[in-house]
Enzyme design. Structure first.
Site, PDB file in Angstrom:
ATOM      1  N   ILE A   1      16.312  36.635 -14.646  1.00  0.00           N
ATOM      2  CA  ILE A   1      15.457  36.593 -13.445  1.00  0.00           C
ATOM      3  C   ILE A   1      16.323  36.542 -12.182  1.00  0.00           C
ATOM      4  O   ILE A   1      15.992  37.181 -11.172  1.00  0.00           O
ATOM      5  CB  ILE A   1      14.472  35.402 -13.522  1.00  0.00           C
ATOM      6  CG1 ILE A   1      13.559  35.574 -14.761  1.00  0.00           C
ATOM      7  CG2 ILE A   1      13.616  35.325 -12.264  1.00  0.00           C
ATOM      8  CD1 ILE A   1      12.667  34.376 -15.072  1.00  0.00           C
TER       9      ILE A   1
ATOM     10  N   ARG B   1      12.178  25.616 -12.122  1.00  0.00           N
ATOM     11  CA  ARG B   1      11.470  24.407 -12.500  1.00  0.00           C
ATOM     12  C   ARG B   1      11.635  23.378 -11.384  1.00  0.00           C
ATOM     13  O   ARG B   1      12.713  23.263 -10.780  1.00  0.00           O
ATOM     14  CB  ARG B   1      12.017  23.824 -13.811  1.00  0.00           C
ATOM     15  CG  ARG B   1      11.565  24.565 -15.062  1.00  0.00           C
ATOM     16  CD  ARG B   1      10.066  24.437 -15.336  1.00  0.00           C
ATOM     17  NE  ARG B   1       9.640  25.111 -16.552  1.00  0.00           N
ATOM     18  CZ  ARG B   1       9.139  26.351 -16.607  1.00  0.00           C
ATOM     19  NH1 ARG B   1       9.020  27.073 -15.510  1.00  0.00           N
ATOM     20  NH2 ARG B   1       8.755  26.866 -17.767  1.00  0.00           N
TER      21      ARG B   1
ATOM     22  N   ASP C   1       7.269  27.585  -5.940  1.00  0.00           N
ATOM     23  CA  ASP C   1       6.231  27.970  -6.913  1.00  0.00           C
ATOM     24  C   ASP C   1       6.136  26.930  -8.025  1.00  0.00           C
ATOM     25  O   ASP C   1       5.182  26.949  -8.799  1.00  0.00           O
ATOM     26  CB  ASP C   1       6.581  29.339  -7.504  1.00  0.00           C
ATOM     27  CG  ASP C   1       5.460  29.905  -8.376  1.00  0.00           C
ATOM     28  OD1 ASP C   1       4.282  29.824  -7.959  1.00  0.00           O
ATOM     29  OD2 ASP C   1       5.745  30.419  -9.472  1.00  0.00           O
TER      30      ASP C   1
ATOM     31  N   GLU D   1       3.971  18.903 -12.261  1.00  0.00           N
ATOM     32  CA  GLU D   1       2.816  19.770 -11.950  1.00  0.00           C
ATOM     33  C   GLU D   1       1.601  19.335 -12.770  1.00  0.00           C
ATOM     34  O   GLU D   1       1.760  18.951 -13.923  1.00  0.00           O
ATOM     35  CB  GLU D   1       3.155  21.221 -12.313  1.00  0.00           C
ATOM     36  CG  GLU D   1       4.250  21.810 -11.478  1.00  0.00           C
ATOM     37  CD  GLU D   1       4.660  23.197 -11.977  1.00  0.00           C
ATOM     38  OE1 GLU D   1       3.931  23.805 -12.796  1.00  0.00           O
ATOM     39  OE2 GLU D   1       5.713  23.668 -11.527  1.00  0.00           O
TER      40      GLU D   1
ATOM     41  N   HIS E   1       2.593  27.729  -9.218  1.00  0.00           N
ATOM     42  CA  HIS E   1       3.249  28.231 -10.440  1.00  0.00           C
ATOM     43  C   HIS E   1       2.650  29.574 -10.880  1.00  0.00           C
ATOM     44  O   HIS E   1       2.108  29.706 -11.981  1.00  0.00           O
ATOM     45  CB  HIS E   1       3.167  27.195 -11.569  1.00  0.00           C
ATOM     46  CG  HIS E   1       4.254  27.382 -12.606  1.00  0.00           C
ATOM     47  ND1 HIS E   1       4.811  26.349 -13.315  1.00  0.00           N
ATOM     48  CD2 HIS E   1       4.889  28.502 -13.056  1.00  0.00           C
ATOM     49  CE1 HIS E   1       5.727  26.814 -14.153  1.00  0.00           C
ATOM     50  NE2 HIS E   1       5.788  28.127 -14.012  1.00  0.00           N
TER      51      HIS E   1
END
Ligand code: DGY
Length: 325
Positions: A165, A245, A269, A274, A292
Site C-alpha cells: 500500500i 492502524r 481513516d 474504533e 475506516h
C-alpha cells in the site's frame, strides 16, 4: 465444500453481512451461517455461536483475543479474516491451538492507496471545513485569504512502511509531482522504490516529510511509533495521514500538535479503539476524519470476500491456503 467421503458440508460461521456475491459463494460451498442483519457479535456470543462450526470468517471489528480463542470449541480449525490487517487476532494463541489464520492481501491495495491520497488532499485543503461551510449555509463570499490550505503538488511525501500500500500511494503521489522518501525495515528493491529515497529510521524520515503517510502494520514495535518526538521533527507546515492502524499514533501527541498548530493538519481513516475514538478529534478543525473506509468500495469488498473464500475452500479441500499467516 463437502467433507471427504460425506455429503455434509463444512460449517462456517460468518460474523458480518458480506457483499451478496461473496455470501452466495460461501453458501454454495459451505453450510454457512450468515449475519443478514449485520449485528456485531459480542465475544461471548461469538464463542457460544461457534459451537459445532468448523471455521470462522471474521472482520477487523471482531477482537479475536487469546481468551476468545482459548474458549472456542475444538471443532474450529480455521479463522479467515476479511482484511489484510490481522492485529485483531492473537496469532500466537491461534497457533497454540492449531487453528490456521488467513488474511486478504493485495486486493485492497489500490482502494486503500486512493483513500491515502484523499486524506492528503482533504487535510491539506481543508475539505471538512469547506463542506461544513456549504452545508451549514455559512459561505458568505469568495475570499482571497480565508481560508488558505497547503499545496500537495511538488511537496515531499514520507512513506512510513513501503509495502504494497505504501508503494501504491507513492505511485499516485508521483503524479502530483511529489518527491518520495520512505522508511521500511529494509530498503525495497530499486524497481519497487522507483527513485524513492530511503531513510534508516522513522526519525530520520520525518524532516523530509511535508506529508507523512503511515503504511506499516500495527505490531508491538510500531505501536505509538508516531509520537511527540517524531511529530516535532516534521517540517513546518506538515500533514500527517493514517490509513494503517490508529494505535501506531500516540493520540495525545497528535492532538497536542494539531491544537498548537505545530502540525498543520491530519487526515485520519483509522483510530485507536474504533469506533469509540478519542472525542477530542471531533473538535479539531484541522483534522479530516473518515470512518475506516480504506477498502470500502463495492469491487474491493467483493474481492476481499472472494479471497477469504479462496483460503477457506483451499483449507477444507486439503490444500495450503494461499494467505496463511
Ligand atoms: C484491512 O483490511 O486491514 C483494512 O483495514 C480494512 O479496511
Amino acid at each position: 465444500m463437502t467433507e471427504r467421503g460425506s455429503p455434509l458440508k463444512y460449517r462456517l460461521l460468518v460474523t458480518r453481512h458480506l457483499p451478496a456475491p461473496v455470501e452466495a459463494r460461501l453458501s454454495t460451498h459451505f453450510d454457512a451461517k450468515l449475519n443478514a442483519d449485520d449485528t456485531p457479535f459480542s465475544p461471548e456470543n461469538l464463542i457460544a455461536e461457534a459451537s459445532g462450526f468448523d471455521g470462522l470468517l471474521v472482520t477487523p471489528a471482531d477482537k479475536i483475543t487469546a481468551a476468545l480463542i482459548n474458549a472456542l470449541p475444538a471443532s474450529i480449525r480455521i479463522i479467515a479474516t476479511f482484511s489484510v490487517g490481522f492485529d485483531h487476532i492473537d496469532l500466537a494463541a491461534a497457533k497454540a491451538r492449531g487453528i490456521i489464520v488467513t488474511n486478504t492481501p493485495d486486493v485492497l491495495t489500490d482502494a486503500t492507496a486512493d483513500i491515502a491520497l484523499l486524506l492528503m488532499l482533504g487535510a491539506a485543503r481543508g475539505a471538512s471545513w469547506g463542506e461544513r461551510m456549504v452545508r451549514e449555509a455559512q459561505w458568505s463570499s469568495w475570499s482571497p485569504t480565508k481560508p488558505l490550505g497547503l499545496d500537495v503538488s511538488g511537496k515531499r511525501l514520507g512513506i512510513l512502511g513501503m509495502g504494497r500500500i505504501g508503494q501504491a500511494t507513492a505511485k499516485r503521489a508521483r503524479a502530483f509531482g511529489m518527491q518520495i522518501h520512505y522508511f521500511s525495515r529494509k530498503p525495497v528493491a530499486s524497481e519497487d522504490a522507483l527513485g524513492a529515497i530511503y531513510h534508516e529510521t522513522p526519525l530520520a524520515l520525518a524532516p523530509h516529510s511535508d506529508f507523512l503517510s503511515i503504511h506499516c502494520a500495527s505490531t508491538p514495535e510500531t505501536r505509538g511509533l508516531v509520537n511527540a518526538e517524531l511529530l516535532a521533527r516534521l517540517p513546518k507546515p506538515a500533514v500527517l495521514v493514517n490509513t494503517a492502524r490508529g494505535d501506531i499514533v500516540d493520540d495525545d501527541a497528535l492532538i497536542t500538535a494539531l491544537t498548537a498548530g505545530t502540525l498543520a493538519a491530519a487526515g485520519l481513516d483509522v483510530y485507536r479503539n474504533e469506533p469509540n475514538i478519542d472525542p477530542r478529534y471531533r473538535t479539531l478543525t484541522n483534522a479530516f476524519l473518515l470512518p475506516h473506509l480504506g477498502s470500502a468500495t463495492r469491487d474491493t469488498r467483493i474481492a476481499m470476500g472472494m479471497r477469504a473464500a479462496d483460503n477457506l475452500e483451499a483449507f477444507f479441500g486439503g490444500k495450503e491456503p494461499g494467505d496463511r499467516l
